[in-house]
Write a protein that holds these residues in place. Structure first.
Motif, short mmCIF file in Angstrom:
data_model
loop_
_atom_site.label_atom_id
_atom_site.label_comp_id
_atom_site.label_asym_id
_atom_site.label_seq_id
_atom_site.Cartn_x
_atom_site.Cartn_y
_atom_site.Cartn_z
N GLY A 1 -0.79 -4.55 3.02
CA GLY A 1 -0.84 -3.25 3.68
C GLY A 1 -0.24 -3.33 5.06
N ALA A 2 -0.19 -2.18 5.72
CA ALA A 2 0.44 -2.12 7.04
C ALA A 2 -0.25 -3.05 8.04
N PHE A 3 -1.54 -3.24 7.88
CA PHE A 3 -2.28 -4.07 8.83
C PHE A 3 -1.75 -5.51 8.84
N GLU A 4 -1.21 -5.97 7.72
CA GLU A 4 -0.70 -7.35 7.61
C GLU A 4 0.73 -7.49 8.12
N VAL B 1 -5.98 1.15 11.30
CA VAL B 1 -4.78 0.56 10.69
C VAL B 1 -3.55 0.92 11.54
N SER C 1 3.60 2.84 5.16
CA SER C 1 3.10 4.17 5.51
C SER C 1 1.58 4.10 5.61
N VAL C 2 1.07 4.76 6.62
CA VAL C 2 -0.38 4.90 6.74
C VAL C 2 -0.67 6.40 6.64
N ILE C 3 -1.49 6.74 5.66
CA ILE C 3 -1.75 8.15 5.36
C ILE C 3 -3.18 8.48 5.75
N PHE D 1 0.86 -1.19 0.00
CA PHE D 1 0.00 0.00 0.00
C PHE D 1 0.90 1.24 0.00
N ASN D 2 0.53 2.27 -0.79
CA ASN D 2 1.40 3.45 -0.95
C ASN D 2 2.79 3.00 -1.44
N HIS E 1 -10.65 4.95 9.51
CA HIS E 1 -9.87 3.79 9.07
C HIS E 1 -8.39 3.96 9.42
N1 INI Z 1 -2.68 0.21 4.45
C1 INI Z 1 -1.53 0.92 4.49
O1 INI Z 1 -0.43 0.33 4.57
N2 INI Z 1 -1.57 2.29 4.47
C2 INI Z 1 -2.74 2.97 4.39
O2 INI Z 1 -2.70 4.22 4.36
C3 INI Z 1 -3.97 2.24 4.35
N3 INI Z 1 -5.23 2.93 4.26
O3 INI Z 1 -5.21 4.16 4.27
O4 INI Z 1 -6.26 2.31 4.18
C4 INI Z 1 -3.89 0.82 4.38
N4 INI Z 1 -5.00 0.07 4.33
C5 INI Z 1 -4.97 -1.35 4.04
C6 INI Z 1 -4.73 -2.22 5.26
O5 INI Z 1 -3.41 -2.08 5.72
C7 INI Z 1 -4.96 -3.70 4.95
O6 INI Z 1 -4.09 -4.11 3.93
C8 INI Z 1 -6.39 -4.00 4.51
O7 INI Z 1 -7.32 -3.50 5.46
C9 INI Z 1 -6.60 -5.54 4.37
O8 INI Z 1 -6.45 -6.19 5.64
#
Ligand code: INI
Length: 162
Positions: free
Chosen positions: A55-58, A92, A80-82, A22-23, A88
């Protein structure tokens, strides 16, 4: 006074990097900061193993498996989480910060936190090789330092020569 030894020598270290797709532009620059710093500190490119996650959540789940594998002296997490217009962002951010903290506390492996939490893409790029430096490089130094320090804490420090 006796002091535990620290150093910034990556010679012989194996490091796993978990990086969020992500990003992607930001992540790619953080990863380059990590890679070049690891090499500058004496690490070998073949000893830097990169796992991309959506994404960061993983990040915490992959970081935990890598830390528990026994193959690595440290784990570096990058992403990065923006901030957007919804809560949301907060979920995250909480997920990745709490998760990485748990991996740090529950494994004996150093885990460096290189996930930017920022208001906009400009702030992210500033910290990914722009005017505010490169967080990927900074946290790689932290990972290398902790990889040397943690094993040394198992026994008392040597008496200082002075
Ligand atoms: N994941 C990021 O790494 N950065 C973000 O800014 C972001 N936003 O903004 O939503 C983001 N979302 C995805 C999240 O990390 C998971 O991948 C997704 O929810 C699936 O579990």
């Amino acid at each position: 006074m006796q002091t535990y030894p620290t150093n910034l020598d990556a010679t012989g270290l194996s490091i796993a990097v978990v990086v969020a797709r992500f990003n992607h532009l930001v992540s790619a620059r953080l990863l380059e900061g990590c890679r070049s710093t690891f090499l500058e500190l004496g690490g070998r490119a073949e000893d830097l193993h990169v796992a991309w996650v959506p994404g960061a959540f993983e990040i915490p789940q992959a970081a935990r498996l890598l830390a528990e594998s026994g193959r690595y002296n440290a784990v570096v997490t990058l992403g990065s989480v923006i901030r957007g217009g919804t809560p949301h962002f907060d979920y995250v951010c909480d997920g990745v910060t709490d998760g990485v903290r748990e991996v740090m506390r529950e494994t004996a492996v150093p885990v460096a936190f290189g996930v930017l939490t920022v208001n906009d893409i400009e702030q992210a790029l500033d910290r990914a090789g722009g005017c505010e430096g490169n967080k990927g490089a900074d946290v790689t130094r932290a990972a290398v330092e902790m990889a040397a320090l943690l094993p040394a804490l198992a026994k008392p420090p040597a008496v200082d020569a002075s």
